[in-house]
Motif scaffolding. Sequence first.
Motif, PDB file in Angstrom:
ATOM      1  N   VAL A 108       0.853  -1.187   0.000  1.00 56.88           N
ATOM      2  CA  VAL A 108       0.000   0.000   0.000  1.00 56.88           C
ATOM      3  C   VAL A 108       0.888   1.236   0.000  1.00 56.88           C
ATOM      4  CG1 VAL A 108      -1.903   1.187   1.142  1.00 56.88           C
ATOM      5  CG2 VAL A 108      -1.709  -1.301   1.317  1.00 56.88           C
ATOM      6  N   ARG A 109       0.558   2.168  -0.851  1.00 56.20           N
ATOM      7  CA  ARG A 109       1.341   3.398  -0.949  1.00 56.20           C
ATOM      8  C   ARG A 109       1.204   4.260   0.310  1.00 56.20           C
ATOM      9  NH1 ARG A 109      -0.501   5.467  -7.001  1.00 56.20           N
ATOM     10  NH2 ARG A 109       0.518   3.780  -8.196  1.00 56.20           N
ATOM     11  N   ALA A 110       2.226   5.067   0.552  1.00 55.12           N
ATOM     12  CA  ALA A 110       2.125   6.107   1.566  1.00 55.12           C
ATOM     13  C   ALA A 110       1.055   7.117   1.147  1.00 55.12           C
ATOM     14  CB  ALA A 110       3.470   6.795   1.749  1.00 55.12           C
ATOM     15  N   ARG A 111       0.614   7.896   2.105  1.00 54.61           N
ATOM     16  CA  ARG A 111      -0.421   8.893   1.843  1.00 54.61           C
ATOM     17  C   ARG A 111       0.207  10.234   1.445  1.00 54.61           C
ATOM     18  NH1 ARG A 111      -5.552   7.371   1.188  1.00 54.61           N
ATOM     19  NH2 ARG A 111      -6.355   9.218   2.279  1.00 54.61           N
ATOM     20  N   ARG A 112      -0.596  11.061   0.784  1.00 53.20           N
ATOM     21  CA  ARG A 112      -0.123  12.395   0.381  1.00 53.20           C
ATOM     22  C   ARG A 112       0.426  13.162   1.592  1.00 53.20           C
ATOM     23  NH1 ARG A 112      -1.045  16.110  -3.796  1.00 53.20           N
ATOM     24  NH2 ARG A 112      -2.484  14.698  -4.874  1.00 53.20           N
ATOM     25  N   GLU A 113      -0.227  13.020   2.738  1.00 53.51           N
ATOM     26  CA  GLU A 113       0.248  13.719   3.936  1.00 53.51           C
ATOM     27  C   GLU A 113       1.646  13.269   4.333  1.00 53.51           C
ATOM     28  OE1 GLU A 113      -3.995  12.386   5.154  1.00 53.51           O
ATOM     29  OE2 GLU A 113      -2.673  12.033   3.421  1.00 53.51           O
ATOM     30  N   ASP A 114       1.959  12.005   4.093  1.00 51.78           N
ATOM     31  CA  ASP A 114       3.300  11.510   4.390  1.00 51.78           C
ATOM     32  C   ASP A 114       4.341  12.221   3.538  1.00 51.78           C
ATOM     33  OD1 ASP A 114       2.562   9.451   6.288  1.00 51.78           O
ATOM     34  OD2 ASP A 114       1.866   8.252   4.603  1.00 51.78           O
ATOM     35  N   LEU A 150      -3.175   7.289 -12.236  1.00 56.18           N
ATOM     36  CA  LEU A 150      -2.683   6.902 -10.915  1.00 56.18           C
ATOM     37  C   LEU A 150      -1.874   5.625 -10.922  1.00 56.18           C
ATOM     38  CD1 LEU A 150      -5.822   7.633  -8.704  1.00 56.18           C
ATOM     39  CD2 LEU A 150      -3.814   9.074  -9.046  1.00 56.18           C
ATOM     40  N   HIS A 151      -1.975   4.833 -11.961  1.00 57.44           N
ATOM     41  CA  HIS A 151      -1.373   3.504 -11.935  1.00 57.44           C
ATOM     42  C   HIS A 151      -0.581   3.222 -13.205  1.00 57.44           C
ATOM     43  CE1 HIS A 151      -3.356   2.432  -8.246  1.00 57.44           C
ATOM     44  NE2 HIS A 151      -4.513   2.801  -8.744  1.00 57.44           N
ATOM     45  N   GLY A 152       0.353   2.265 -13.067  1.00 58.61           N
ATOM     46  CA  GLY A 152       1.172   1.861 -14.191  1.00 58.61           C
ATOM     47  C   GLY A 152       0.949   0.418 -14.558  1.00 58.61           C
ATOM     48  N   ASP A 153       1.356   0.043 -15.775  1.00 61.00           N
ATOM     49  CA  ASP A 153       1.181  -1.336 -16.233  1.00 61.00           C
ATOM     50  C   ASP A 153       2.459  -1.914 -16.835  1.00 61.00           C
ATOM     51  OD1 ASP A 153       1.319   0.078 -18.595  1.00 61.00           O
ATOM     52  OD2 ASP A 153      -0.482  -0.815 -19.493  1.00 61.00           O
ATOM     53  N   LYS A 187      -6.926   1.465  -2.332  1.00 57.84           N
ATOM     54  CA  LYS A 187      -6.157   2.082  -1.257  1.00 57.84           C
ATOM     55  C   LYS A 187      -4.842   2.699  -1.734  1.00 57.84           C
ATOM     56  CE  LYS A 187      -8.214  -0.288   2.662  1.00 57.84           C
ATOM     57  NZ  LYS A 187      -8.619   0.950   3.337  1.00 57.84           N
ATOM     58  N   ASN A 188      -4.569   2.627  -3.021  1.00 59.17           N
ATOM     59  CA  ASN A 188      -3.413   3.324  -3.578  1.00 59.17           C
ATOM     60  C   ASN A 188      -3.807   4.569  -4.359  1.00 59.17           C
ATOM     61  OD1 ASN A 188      -1.468   1.673  -2.485  1.00 59.17           O
ATOM     62  ND2 ASN A 188      -1.262   0.369  -4.288  1.00 59.17           N
ATOM     63  N   ALA A 189      -5.049   5.053  -4.147  1.00 58.06           N
ATOM     64  CA  ALA A 189      -5.543   6.178  -4.936  1.00 58.06           C
ATOM     65  C   ALA A 189      -5.713   7.462  -4.133  1.00 58.06           C
ATOM     66  CB  ALA A 189      -6.874   5.807  -5.590  1.00 58.06           C
ATOM     67  N   GLN A 190      -5.338   7.470  -2.842  1.00 60.78           N
ATOM     68  CA  GLN A 190      -5.432   8.674  -2.004  1.00 60.78           C
ATOM     69  C   GLN A 190      -6.870   9.125  -1.775  1.00 60.78           C
ATOM     70  OE1 GLN A 190      -2.575   9.766  -0.618  1.00 60.78           O
ATOM     71  NE2 GLN A 190      -1.457   8.222  -1.789  1.00 60.78           N
ATOM     72  N   VAL A 198      -6.862  -5.085  -0.008  1.00 58.23           N
ATOM     73  CA  VAL A 198      -5.487  -4.670   0.257  1.00 58.23           C
ATOM     74  C   VAL A 198      -4.649  -4.828  -1.013  1.00 58.23           C
ATOM     75  CG1 VAL A 198      -3.442  -5.048   1.685  1.00 58.23           C
ATOM     76  CG2 VAL A 198      -5.723  -5.460   2.638  1.00 58.23           C
ATOM     77  N   PRO A 199      -4.076  -3.763  -1.546  1.00 59.29           N
ATOM     78  CA  PRO A 199      -3.109  -3.935  -2.631  1.00 59.29           C
ATOM     79  C   PRO A 199      -1.938  -4.793  -2.157  1.00 59.29           C
ATOM     80  CG  PRO A 199      -3.789  -1.640  -2.452  1.00 59.29           C
ATOM     81  CD  PRO A 199      -4.320  -2.341  -1.234  1.00 59.29           C
TER      82      PRO A 199
END
Length: 525
Positions: A108-114, A150-153, A187-190, A198-199
Amino acid sequence: MRPTGHHRGRATRFDVIVVGAGAAGAALAARLAEDPDRTVLVLESGPVPGLPPSFAPELLDARLVPGAQPGHPAVQPFPAHLTAGRPYTVVRGRVLGGSTTVNGGYFVRARREDFDRWAAAGGGPVWSYDRMLPFLRALETDLDHGSGPLHGDRGPVRVRRTDLRHPAAAAFGAAARRLGFPAEPDKNAQDEPGFGPVPSNAVDGVRVNTGLACLSRMSGRPNLRVEGDSTVLSVVVERGRATGVVVERHGRRTTVRGGEVVLCAGALRSPQLLQLSGIGPRAALARLGIPVVRNLPAVGARFGDHPQLVLEWAPRRPLPEPVGSWLGGALHLPASDGDHPAGDLEILQSLVPMAGLTGGRVSIPGAPLAFLVSVQTPRPTGRLHVDSADATEPPSLAHGYLSTAEDRRRLREVVRVCAELTATADFAEVGSGLAEPGPRVLADDRLLDAWILGHLGTCHHTCGTVPLGPAVDAYGRVHGVAGLRVADTSILPTAPLRGPAATAVLIGEVVADAMRRGEVMRTGG
């Protein structure tokens, strides 16, 4: 990726020596080796299996968590104290892929606030979310969303979200909706924190560690060598520049030379290696008799991690084994006040009994299932102490959990919300509520605090031991020592609001990109 083993013939000098083949190290080394005229040596203290069949089955089975199994050979233990009176053992992966080979596959990515916090603490504009998003997209192949804003492939790490069709996962989702929590499908989209899958870097039931995801694709590259069973003891610094490392292989110590050294040994070993090399707080080095190369008081001065509790519940009937992952859904609670970031309380679902996770079994008939609840507020309360000049002696860790009344209140809050979820009519379809703590304990702050202290654990999310700003610059360069970088979660000033595995890979990508843009000195071979 060339096979493991000793160098033969004349001594070889590498452009870059990468210490550690974990989440950050594997990603960084693979990116650097994409440039055919750059030679890269990766030194991993644990074994380096080749293709997937060379890995022990439990290291690939995404329904198991080898790091939870006491004494597992792919895990290195570190003594710790979560509180002054709560001794504990924290663990890290010691194998190709590092902790991504033995952890739960949570990606799971960190949040923008992080990112805002890290930028303000010393990372600068480089560490803003908008600047990091292209790297986050580039490191992944998102099997659910594909390519988009938001995502890559096309990245090395395949990401898939957990399946919520298991009866326990479906009941968890229904209970969350019953209590008014929003849906959070990605949960990786902020988006607003809430309930969702869960990603994970587990795909089709296989935990794809970063060694396989990043380094195996580089197999056969003549400019990349990955050496297993190679424990780095210190960095060689000459006239203010890192020129190599001292490494122990099979009981023999040698010095390996390189143009640049990148420590990717993790938030516990990287600060220890710095201090053993004379880079750290002057007083601490003097106590150990280590000559001071560079006085950096921030090295090991503090760290952040996330306290965690296991809350078990008994199924009303036999439930099916999970198919793809031990993980079900996850709930991140919206902010209950203005003093804490939204989503810093996490309730993570296990579809495998804890006795199974610790014993290496997917199913144990009659055993309870569990939720893992944690407070992921970015609070760097920990301290790391290097107690010996011997690199084989682990550092001492003091997490400093529950040091304030607010710390204790937040853990009570997430425990009580979990109890509410399991008490709903929706969840009652599969379970009969928490086994403990019971209603009397839940209703009494003092009793609940005592229960929490007696059951306290940790998420193993250590960050901040070599922080951006005081210790390294935005690209991991160690202040005052040329040719030396740190690229792992050591450099995050605070632990993120989510588990840090995805962010560790991100760090490897960001530092590698900086080096590929011409910041590394080539030495030739």
